[in-house]
Motif scaffolding. Structure first.
Motif, PDB file in Angstrom:
ATOM      1  N   VAL A  14      96.536  -6.054  22.985  1.00 35.41           N
ATOM      2  CA  VAL A  14      97.116  -4.849  23.587  1.00 35.41           C
ATOM      3  C   VAL A  14      96.452  -3.590  23.041  1.00 35.41           C
ATOM      4  CG1 VAL A  14      99.341  -5.916  24.013  1.00 35.41           C
ATOM      5  CG2 VAL A  14      98.956  -4.728  21.870  1.00 35.41           C
ATOM      6  N   PHE A  15      95.555  -3.748  22.068  1.00 33.24           N
ATOM      7  CA  PHE A  15      94.995  -2.571  21.404  1.00 33.24           C
ATOM      8  C   PHE A  15      93.681  -2.156  22.053  1.00 33.24           C
ATOM      9  CE2 PHE A  15      97.497  -4.993  18.363  1.00 33.24           C
ATOM     10  CZ  PHE A  15      98.440  -4.054  18.012  1.00 33.24           C
ATOM     11  N   ASP A  16      93.778  -1.585  23.232  1.00 34.12           N
ATOM     12  CA  ASP A  16      92.584  -1.143  23.958  1.00 34.12           C
ATOM     13  C   ASP A  16      92.264   0.280  23.507  1.00 34.12           C
ATOM     14  OD1 ASP A  16      90.515  -0.867  25.637  1.00 34.12           O
ATOM     15  OD2 ASP A  16      91.689  -0.844  27.482  1.00 34.12           O
ATOM     16  N   THR A  17      91.875   0.442  22.249  1.00 33.99           N
ATOM     17  CA  THR A  17      91.690   1.773  21.692  1.00 33.99           C
ATOM     18  C   THR A  17      90.299   1.925  21.086  1.00 33.99           C
ATOM     19  OG1 THR A  17      92.450   1.204  19.484  1.00 33.99           O
ATOM     20  CG2 THR A  17      94.117   1.849  21.064  1.00 33.99           C
ATOM     21  N   TYR A  18      90.011   3.160  20.678  1.00 31.60           N
ATOM     22  CA  TYR A  18      88.680   3.507  20.193  1.00 31.60           C
ATOM     23  C   TYR A  18      88.266   2.732  18.961  1.00 31.60           C
ATOM     24  CZ  TYR A  18      91.484   6.306  16.973  1.00 31.60           C
ATOM     25  OH  TYR A  18      92.410   6.713  16.051  1.00 31.60           O
ATOM     26  N   THR A  19      89.215   2.203  18.211  1.00 34.86           N
ATOM     27  CA  THR A  19      88.876   1.664  16.894  1.00 34.86           C
ATOM     28  C   THR A  19      88.866   0.144  16.852  1.00 34.86           C
ATOM     29  OG1 THR A  19      89.403   1.838  14.554  1.00 34.86           O
ATOM     30  CG2 THR A  19      91.249   1.645  16.069  1.00 34.86           C
ATOM     31  N   LEU A  20      89.257  -0.524  17.957  1.00 38.73           N
ATOM     32  CA  LEU A  20      89.421  -1.967  17.860  1.00 38.73           C
ATOM     33  C   LEU A  20      88.354  -2.732  18.641  1.00 38.73           C
ATOM     34  CD1 LEU A  20      91.961  -3.055  16.255  1.00 38.73           C
ATOM     35  CD2 LEU A  20      92.177  -4.468  18.272  1.00 38.73           C
ATOM     36  N   ILE A  21      87.763  -3.720  17.976  1.00 36.52           N
ATOM     37  CA  ILE A  21      86.762  -4.572  18.609  1.00 36.52           C
ATOM     38  C   ILE A  21      87.430  -5.367  19.735  1.00 36.52           C
ATOM     39  CG2 ILE A  21      85.239  -6.539  18.217  1.00 36.52           C
ATOM     40  CD1 ILE A  21      84.242  -4.023  16.876  1.00 36.52           C
ATOM     41  N   GLN A  22      86.846  -5.279  20.927  1.00 32.90           N
ATOM     42  CA  GLN A  22      87.439  -5.965  22.085  1.00 32.90           C
ATOM     43  C   GLN A  22      86.869  -7.381  22.189  1.00 32.90           C
ATOM     44  OE1 GLN A  22      89.889  -4.118  24.108  1.00 32.90           O
ATOM     45  NE2 GLN A  22      89.707  -3.125  22.115  1.00 32.90           N
ATOM     46  N   GLY A  23      87.158  -8.184  21.199  1.00 31.49           N
ATOM     47  CA  GLY A  23      86.662  -9.555  21.186  1.00 31.49           C
ATOM     48  C   GLY A  23      85.533  -9.713  20.186  1.00 31.49           C
ATOM     49  N   VAL A  24      85.765 -10.537  19.147  1.00 32.85           N
ATOM     50  CA  VAL A  24      84.737 -10.686  18.115  1.00 32.85           C
ATOM     51  C   VAL A  24      83.523 -11.439  18.648  1.00 32.85           C
ATOM     52  CG1 VAL A  24      86.328 -10.566  16.171  1.00 32.85           C
ATOM     53  CG2 VAL A  24      85.841 -12.774  17.212  1.00 32.85           C
ATOM     54  N   ASP A  25      83.667 -12.106  19.814  1.00 35.81           N
ATOM     55  CA  ASP A  25      82.535 -12.875  20.333  1.00 35.81           C
ATOM     56  C   ASP A  25      81.404 -11.970  20.810  1.00 35.81           C
ATOM     57  OD1 ASP A  25      83.872 -11.878  22.463  1.00 35.81           O
ATOM     58  OD2 ASP A  25      84.019 -13.765  23.571  1.00 35.81           O
ATOM     59  N   GLN A  26      81.641 -10.651  20.833  1.00 41.58           N
ATOM     60  CA  GLN A  26      80.529  -9.744  21.122  1.00 41.58           C
ATOM     61  C   GLN A  26      79.517  -9.732  19.988  1.00 41.58           C
ATOM     62  OE1 GLN A  26      81.825  -5.752  22.856  1.00 41.58           O
ATOM     63  NE2 GLN A  26      83.745  -6.600  22.143  1.00 41.58           N
TER      64      GLN A  26
END
Lengths: 175, 182
Positions: free
Chosen positions: A119-131
């Motif tokens: 739920v943390f679609d914010t500037y500071t959070l990685i959107q999936g470590v698989d990147q």
């Protein structure tokens, strides 16, 4: 030697002829050993880590599947469990820890945050470590129950037993 | 039923009495929000007022609960009140002696983001002011170690400002792991 018939039958590619002779290939035996003694490196940053602790404790008892030897040193472990939110400040740390683990190594991305930011679609959070690091098994849930983590470990075991490469080295084998 | 209801006159809080006596020219407004006294203080006298609140033996606001800021750039009604100062630095105080709270707000204009540091008065202000600097870009003059506390050192911008995009400016996708010193 302590090998029971069940052990032998559960190992893929291992055949028992009459008497005490078993025939197999070296890869099969090594994989069989690896899958039954995965040493996890816990990377717990949030509530998923609480579920991970419960999985390791007596009630759910991950040691039933040979993975109770939690190593807090990446040099001694071969299964990275990313459980929790990874911020942009934490990602270099996680990447460093992944790099420090000896090959072959597998990665479980536990829970929604580690897998896609949750739920943390914010500037500071990685959107999936698989990147940034290769992930072998994803666990959905927020947080997943201990049974889900056990299932993921069993899926990693299946992957190892089947002879498949860890996600991290797949690109090396393609060429 | 026609009895006139007597209006209960609340005694003026001691802190307001004393501030009006000693720092009348610093007070911009006073109000009460949900049981907490809120005063707005001119930036030039903010340090003197805070020092007075802490050191006066009768008031003794010895506990600095929080320092933070508010970006009012999208709140026209708030902006108008204090000469279009974009930021409002907020100090939350508590007095163990009087067992009462006080909120001190200081308007800060965007063209002059500096405000005196109170780290010398309350040591706990050190990290709180660093956080406010990190999130809003308020410069605390005289702070012993004013650098980012939450965001990475090389981070660009101040994310709690209203003009900072919620999903960032691509920081979460762009990484140069070779450069990172962990």
């Amino acid at each position: 030697m302590g090998l029971t018939n069940t052990d032998i039958q559960s190992a893929q590619g291992v055949e028992q002829t009459d008497g005490n002779i078993i025939t197999t290939t070296i890869d099969k035996v090594i994989n069989w050993g690896r899958k039954n003694s995965l040493w996890p490196m816990p990377f717990g940053t949030a509530c998923c880590a609480i579920e991970m602790m419960a999985t390791l404790a007596s009630k759910f008892d991950l040691s039933r599947f040979g993975s109770e030897a939690i190593r807090f040193s990446p040099r001694q472990s071969d299964l990275l469990i990313v459980s929790g939110r990874i911020s942009i400040k934490m990602m270099p740390v996680l990447k460093r820890i992944y790099d420090q683990m000896p090959d072959p190594k597998w990665v479980i991305s536990m829970g929604a945050c580690a897998s896609c930011g949750g739920v943390f679609d914010t500037y500071t959070l990685i959107q999936g470590v698989d990147q940034f690091i290769p992930v072998d098994v994803y666990i959905p849930g927020c947080p997943p129950r201990p049974e889900d983590l056990i299932d993921a470990v069993l899926q990693v075991q299946e992957k190892i037993a089947s002879g498949a490469s860890p996600k991290g080295v797949e690109h090396l084998l393609e060429t | 039923m026609n009895e006139e209801k007597e209006v209960e006159v609340q005694p003026k809080p001691l802190v307001l009495q004393k501030l009006e006596e000693h720092h009348a020219d610093a007070l911009l407004s006073q109000d009460e929000t949900r049981g907490t006294l809120v005063i707005v203080v001119r930036k030039e006298q903010a340090y003197a007022v805070l020092e007075y609140l802490k050191t006066d033996p009768e008031l003794a606001y010895t506990f600095l609960v929080d320092v933070t800021a508010v970006d009012n750039s999208q709140m026209e009604s708030e902006l108008m009140q204090f000469d279009y100062a974009r930021f409002m630095v907020v100090y939350q105080l508590y007095s163990y002696q009087g067992q009462c709270r006080l909120r001190v707000k200081v308007p800060v204009h965007e063209n002059d983001l500096s405000i005196p540091s109170v780290a010398g008065l309350w040591r706990g202000a050190n990290w709180l002011e660093r956080e406010t600097y990190d999130m809003f870009g308020i410069n605390f003059d005289g702070h012993p170690d004013l650098r980012r506390i939450l965001m990475p050192d090389d981070f660009d911008g101040h994310p709690l400002r209203k003009d900072y995009p919620l999903r960032g400016r691509g920081e979460r996708e762009s990484f140069n792991f070779d450069k990172q010193n962990v």
